[in-house]
Design a protein around this motif. Structure first.
Motif, PDB file in Angstrom:
ATOM      1  N   LEU A 291      -4.779  -9.513 -41.872  1.00  0.00           N
ATOM      2  CA  LEU A 291      -4.342  -8.857 -40.641  1.00  0.00           C
ATOM      3  C   LEU A 291      -4.623  -7.380 -40.793  1.00  0.00           C
ATOM      4  CD1 LEU A 291      -0.903 -10.520 -39.925  1.00  0.00           C
ATOM      5  CD2 LEU A 291      -2.981 -10.691 -38.548  1.00  0.00           C
ATOM      6  N   SER A 292      -5.109  -6.773 -39.712  1.00  0.00           N
ATOM      7  CA  SER A 292      -5.477  -5.371 -39.818  1.00  0.00           C
ATOM      8  C   SER A 292      -4.784  -4.593 -38.710  1.00  0.00           C
ATOM      9  CB  SER A 292      -6.995  -5.278 -39.689  1.00  0.00           C
ATOM     10  OG  SER A 292      -7.369  -3.978 -39.395  1.00  0.00           O
ATOM     11  N   ASP A 293      -4.484  -3.328 -38.972  1.00  0.00           N
ATOM     12  CA  ASP A 293      -3.920  -2.549 -37.866  1.00  0.00           C
ATOM     13  C   ASP A 293      -4.915  -1.498 -37.381  1.00  0.00           C
ATOM     14  OD1 ASP A 293      -3.704  -1.197 -40.169  1.00  0.00           O
ATOM     15  OD2 ASP A 293      -1.505  -1.170 -40.219  1.00  0.00           O
ATOM     16  N   THR A 294      -6.172  -1.644 -37.815  1.00  0.00           N
ATOM     17  CA  THR A 294      -7.178  -0.718 -37.287  1.00  0.00           C
ATOM     18  C   THR A 294      -7.995  -1.452 -36.230  1.00  0.00           C
ATOM     19  OG1 THR A 294      -8.976  -1.349 -38.734  1.00  0.00           O
ATOM     20  CG2 THR A 294      -7.420   0.243 -39.612  1.00  0.00           C
ATOM     21  N   ALA A 295      -8.605  -0.671 -35.352  1.00  0.00           N
ATOM     22  CA  ALA A 295      -9.387  -1.290 -34.273  1.00  0.00           C
ATOM     23  C   ALA A 295     -10.751  -1.756 -34.773  1.00  0.00           C
ATOM     24  CB  ALA A 295      -9.543  -0.282 -33.141  1.00  0.00           C
ATOM     25  N   GLU A 296     -11.063  -1.499 -36.066  1.00  0.00           N
ATOM     26  CA  GLU A 296     -12.378  -1.869 -36.601  1.00  0.00           C
ATOM     27  C   GLU A 296     -12.569  -3.386 -36.659  1.00  0.00           C
ATOM     28  OE1 GLU A 296     -13.046  -0.143 -40.436  1.00  0.00           O
ATOM     29  OE2 GLU A 296     -12.485   1.812 -39.639  1.00  0.00           O
ATOM     30  N   GLN A 297     -11.481  -4.084 -36.871  1.00  0.00           N
ATOM     31  CA  GLN A 297     -11.591  -5.540 -37.007  1.00  0.00           C
ATOM     32  C   GLN A 297     -11.499  -6.202 -35.643  1.00  0.00           C
ATOM     33  OE1 GLN A 297     -12.469  -6.588 -39.786  1.00  0.00           O
ATOM     34  NE2 GLN A 297     -11.976  -4.802 -41.035  1.00  0.00           N
ATOM     35  N   PRO A 298     -12.228  -7.312 -35.477  1.00  0.00           N
ATOM     36  CA  PRO A 298     -12.219  -7.957 -34.163  1.00  0.00           C
ATOM     37  C   PRO A 298     -10.864  -8.567 -33.812  1.00  0.00           C
ATOM     38  CG  PRO A 298     -13.520  -9.208 -35.734  1.00  0.00           C
ATOM     39  CD  PRO A 298     -13.101  -7.981 -36.439  1.00  0.00           C
ATOM     40  N   GLU A 299     -10.647  -8.709 -32.526  1.00  0.00           N
ATOM     41  CA  GLU A 299      -9.374  -9.254 -32.062  1.00  0.00           C
ATOM     42  C   GLU A 299      -9.412 -10.777 -32.031  1.00  0.00           C
ATOM     43  OE1 GLU A 299      -8.638  -7.530 -28.274  1.00  0.00           O
ATOM     44  OE2 GLU A 299      -7.585  -5.813 -29.165  1.00  0.00           O
ATOM     45  N   ALA A 300      -8.235 -11.352 -32.194  1.00  0.00           N
ATOM     46  CA  ALA A 300      -8.112 -12.808 -32.083  1.00  0.00           C
ATOM     47  C   ALA A 300      -6.918 -13.117 -31.204  1.00  0.00           C
ATOM     48  CB  ALA A 300      -7.918 -13.409 -33.476  1.00  0.00           C
ATOM     49  N   GLN A 301      -7.057 -14.176 -30.402  1.00  0.00           N
ATOM     50  CA  GLN A 301      -5.932 -14.597 -29.568  1.00  0.00           C
ATOM     51  C   GLN A 301      -5.197 -15.729 -30.273  1.00  0.00           C
ATOM     52  OE1 GLN A 301      -8.856 -13.738 -27.744  1.00  0.00           O
ATOM     53  NE2 GLN A 301      -7.639 -11.868 -27.482  1.00  0.00           N
ATOM     54  N   VAL A 302      -3.914 -15.544 -30.438  1.00  0.00           N
ATOM     55  CA  VAL A 302      -3.109 -16.576 -31.091  1.00  0.00           C
ATOM     56  C   VAL A 302      -2.877 -17.712 -30.092  1.00  0.00           C
ATOM     57  CG1 VAL A 302      -0.895 -17.091 -32.180  1.00  0.00           C
ATOM     58  CG2 VAL A 302      -1.971 -14.850 -32.517  1.00  0.00           C
ATOM     59  N   LYS A 303      -3.128 -18.939 -30.539  1.00  0.00           N
ATOM     60  CA  LYS A 303      -2.914 -20.097 -29.664  1.00  0.00           C
ATOM     61  C   LYS A 303      -1.659 -20.864 -30.066  1.00  0.00           C
ATOM     62  CE  LYS A 303      -6.662 -19.518 -27.296  1.00  0.00           C
ATOM     63  NZ  LYS A 303      -6.529 -19.017 -25.939  1.00  0.00           N
ATOM     64  N   LEU A 304      -1.458 -20.951 -31.390  1.00  0.00           N
ATOM     65  CA  LEU A 304      -0.357 -21.783 -31.891  1.00  0.00           C
ATOM     66  C   LEU A 304       0.105 -21.207 -33.225  1.00  0.00           C
ATOM     67  CD1 LEU A 304       0.429 -24.643 -30.651  1.00  0.00           C
ATOM     68  CD2 LEU A 304      -0.791 -25.604 -32.598  1.00  0.00           C
ATOM     69  N   VAL A 305       1.396 -21.271 -33.480  1.00  0.00           N
ATOM     70  CA  VAL A 305       1.916 -20.759 -34.753  1.00  0.00           C
ATOM     71  C   VAL A 305       2.678 -21.882 -35.447  1.00  0.00           C
ATOM     72  CG1 VAL A 305       3.406 -19.029 -35.832  1.00  0.00           C
ATOM     73  CG2 VAL A 305       2.168 -18.465 -33.733  1.00  0.00           C
ATOM     74  N   GLU A 306       2.348 -22.134 -36.716  1.00  0.00           N
ATOM     75  CA  GLU A 306       3.095 -23.130 -37.488  1.00  0.00           C
ATOM     76  C   GLU A 306       3.687 -22.451 -38.703  1.00  0.00           C
ATOM     77  OE1 GLU A 306       1.152 -27.015 -38.113  1.00  0.00           O
ATOM     78  OE2 GLU A 306      -0.428 -26.291 -36.804  1.00  0.00           O
ATOM     79  N   LEU A 307       5.007 -22.400 -38.763  1.00  0.00           N
ATOM     80  CA  LEU A 307       5.677 -21.754 -39.893  1.00  0.00           C
ATOM     81  C   LEU A 307       6.266 -22.834 -40.789  1.00  0.00           C
ATOM     82  CD1 LEU A 307       7.665 -18.973 -37.974  1.00  0.00           C
ATOM     83  CD2 LEU A 307       5.442 -18.772 -39.091  1.00  0.00           C
ATOM     84  N   THR A 308       5.956 -22.777 -42.087  1.00  0.00           N
ATOM     85  CA  THR A 308       6.554 -23.763 -42.990  1.00  0.00           C
ATOM     86  C   THR A 308       7.652 -23.130 -43.833  1.00  0.00           C
ATOM     87  OG1 THR A 308       4.994 -23.271 -44.737  1.00  0.00           O
ATOM     88  CG2 THR A 308       4.374 -25.041 -43.238  1.00  0.00           C
ATOM     89  N   GLY A 309       7.859 -21.845 -43.686  1.00  0.00           N
ATOM     90  CA  GLY A 309       8.835 -21.171 -44.538  1.00  0.00           C
ATOM     91  C   GLY A 309       8.105 -20.357 -45.577  1.00  0.00           C
ATOM     92  N   GLU A 310       7.225 -21.037 -46.368  1.00  0.00           N
ATOM     93  CA  GLU A 310       6.511 -20.264 -47.396  1.00  0.00           C
ATOM     94  C   GLU A 310       5.170 -19.737 -46.889  1.00  0.00           C
ATOM     95  OE1 GLU A 310       7.102 -23.520 -47.829  1.00  0.00           O
ATOM     96  OE2 GLU A 310       5.130 -24.435 -48.065  1.00  0.00           O
ATOM     97  N   SER A 311       4.675 -20.283 -45.773  1.00  0.00           N
ATOM     98  CA  SER A 311       3.408 -19.772 -45.247  1.00  0.00           C
ATOM     99  C   SER A 311       3.374 -19.885 -43.723  1.00  0.00           C
ATOM    100  CB  SER A 311       2.224 -20.535 -45.855  1.00  0.00           C
ATOM    101  OG  SER A 311       2.155 -21.816 -45.296  1.00  0.00           O
ATOM    102  N   SER A 312       2.452 -19.138 -43.115  1.00  0.00           N
ATOM    103  CA  SER A 312       2.289 -19.183 -41.659  1.00  0.00           C
ATOM    104  C   SER A 312       0.861 -19.603 -41.356  1.00  0.00           C
ATOM    105  CB  SER A 312       2.506 -17.790 -41.062  1.00  0.00           C
ATOM    106  OG  SER A 312       3.716 -17.242 -41.522  1.00  0.00           O
ATOM    107  N   LEU A 313       0.721 -20.647 -40.573  1.00  0.00           N
ATOM    108  CA  LEU A 313      -0.604 -21.106 -40.170  1.00  0.00           C
ATOM    109  C   LEU A 313      -0.786 -20.785 -38.684  1.00  0.00           C
ATOM    110  CD1 LEU A 313      -3.207 -22.703 -40.855  1.00  0.00           C
ATOM    111  CD2 LEU A 313      -2.029 -24.765 -40.132  1.00  0.00           C
ATOM    112  N   LEU A 314      -1.795 -19.985 -38.382  1.00  0.00           N
ATOM    113  CA  LEU A 314      -2.059 -19.627 -36.998  1.00  0.00           C
ATOM    114  C   LEU A 314      -3.338 -20.325 -36.529  1.00  0.00           C
ATOM    115  CD1 LEU A 314      -1.555 -15.728 -37.079  1.00  0.00           C
ATOM    116  CD2 LEU A 314       0.164 -17.518 -37.007  1.00  0.00           C
TER     117      LEU A 314
END
Ligand SMILES: Nc1ncnc2c1ncn2[C@@H]1O[C@H](COP(=O)(O)OP(=O)(O)OP(=O)(O)O)[C@@H](O)[C@H]1O
Ligand SMILES: [Mg+2]
Length: 371
Positions: A291-314
């Protein structure tokens, strides 16, 4: 000693060829895991080894001796099935003794072997029960015990844990690994479970349509899949595969995926320069984004979020591609949100678009070892 070798082994059923001429060495004391899509011939291969089925062509060798024509009982290989295959009308102790009785092993020896195996597997208190009075995990332990009392030279496991719940699978997986570490008996193990394959195997054999596509140490295969099939098959979630094109810009070899161009790491330079403008498939594991907070990296639209507790799958859409992206820990992302996503380009894989084969793997290895 129990080294198993298959030389040109073929199995046909009528006109259908289920195993193509297949050559495979299973080293003495190794833990070999067979994986592949349903119907690719894994169980057939185990049945041929066990002698429950016979080869159409080719030779099976056990410590250099041909065993093609030996009866299953004389092969010294014990098979554990997904369905457990216990005798329902026999108690646990009788199930464990079954093979020894057939072989007329002395009673005292039967008792001591059963006691020893029951102790190792923690099924002492179940010896007088019938299979119907056992849980799935207990049945599976008995099935393993029945194979163990035979002291086989080779264990053959066909998806032994797939009927169990996740927690029990984890417990028994560790027990099987501990058993192997303790006795070092040669094991051939079929599974659909990524974690089992990666954690148990000394050697993974990836099969497809009755053929071996790749074999090697688990992490070798994970890090260097020979083609897009293996790239998607080994690893969870499956590797993201993006269509792209090799493109040198301002003297820098790189890849363009739709409108996004990025420079390639040095180890790819030679191969990329030689094949400039070639269409490729770019492989990126879900864990190889940041994940980046600069505008240099391309944008992505989040469609779905799966949280397992130890990891996040987007599940995201990035440059027109649907991607799986995974981060350790918890990410505060919501569907429809826009995030800025960079690629850890050091970790990417490149495959030829034409046939899906890994791109100039020899150049890659040479430059890696030179680093
Ligand atoms: N006795 C048989 N007669 C005809 N075809 C068979 C026979 N046994 C297996 N096959 C076929 O051989 C192919 C391989 O079967 P096999 O059971 O080895 O697959 P598998 O890799 O173990 O699959 P799964 O992961 O679903 O268990 C399948 O297409 C199956 O239909
Ligand atoms: Mg099978």
């Amino acid at each position: 000693m129990a080294r198993v070798e298959l030389v040109g082994v073929t199995r046909r059923y009528g006109k259908q060829t289920v195993l193509n001429p297949l050559n495979l060495t299973i080293p003495d004391g190794s833990f070999t895991v067979l994986v592949g899509p349903s119907g690719c011939g894994k169980s057939t291969l185990l049945r041929l080894l066990a002698g429950l089925d016979s080869v159409s062509d080719g030779v099976i060798l056990l410590d250099n001796q041909q065993i093609n024509d030996l009866d299953p009982a004389d092969r010294d290989m014990a098979m554990v099935f997904q369905s457990y295959a216990l005798y329902p009308h026999l108690t646990v102790a009788e199930n464990l003794a079954f093979h020894m009785r057939a072989k007329r092993v002395k009673r005292e020896e039967q008792h001591s072997k059963i006691a020893r195996v029951a102790e190792i597997l923690g099924i002492n208190s179940l010896l007088n029960r019938y299979p119907r009075a056992l849980s799935g995990g207990q049945r599976q332990r008995v099935a393993m015990g029945r194979a163990m009392v035979r002291n086989p030279r080779v264990f053959l496991f066909d998806e032994p844990l797939s009927n169990l719940d996740a927690q029990l699978r984890m417990v028994l997986r560790a027990e099987i690994k501990a058993l192997h570490q303790r006795f070092k008996t040669t094991m051939v193990y079929v599974t659909h479970d990524q974690v089992e394959a990666m954690t148990l195997a000394d050697q993974i054999v990836v099969m497809r349509d009755g053929m071996i596509v790749q074999q090697g140490k688990p992490l070798e295969i994970y890090d260097h899949p020979v083609n897009t099939f293996v790239a998607r098959f080994i690893g969870s979630p499956p590797m993201n595969l993006l269509e792209g094109q090799l493109e040198t810009r301002q003297g820098k070899p790189g890849v363009r995926c739709n409108d996004y161009w990025f420079a390639l790491p040095a180890r790819w330079h030679q191969a990329a320069a030689q094949q400039d403008q070639q269409p490729v498939i770019v492989g990126i594991r879900a864990q190889d984004f940041f994940l980046s907070d600069t505008a240099e990296q391309p944008e992505a639209q989040v469609k779905l979020v799966e949280l397992t507790g130890e990891s996040s799958l987007l599940h995201v859409e990035w440059q027109g591609f649907p991607l799986h992206v995974q981060f350790a820990g918890r990410i505060a992302a919501e569907p429809e949100q826009t995030i800025s996503l960079g690629i850890n380009t050091d970790k990417i894989h490149l495959f030829a678009a034409q046939n899906g084969e890994r791109l100039t793997i020899s150049a890659e290895i040479t430059s890696q070892s030179a680093c």
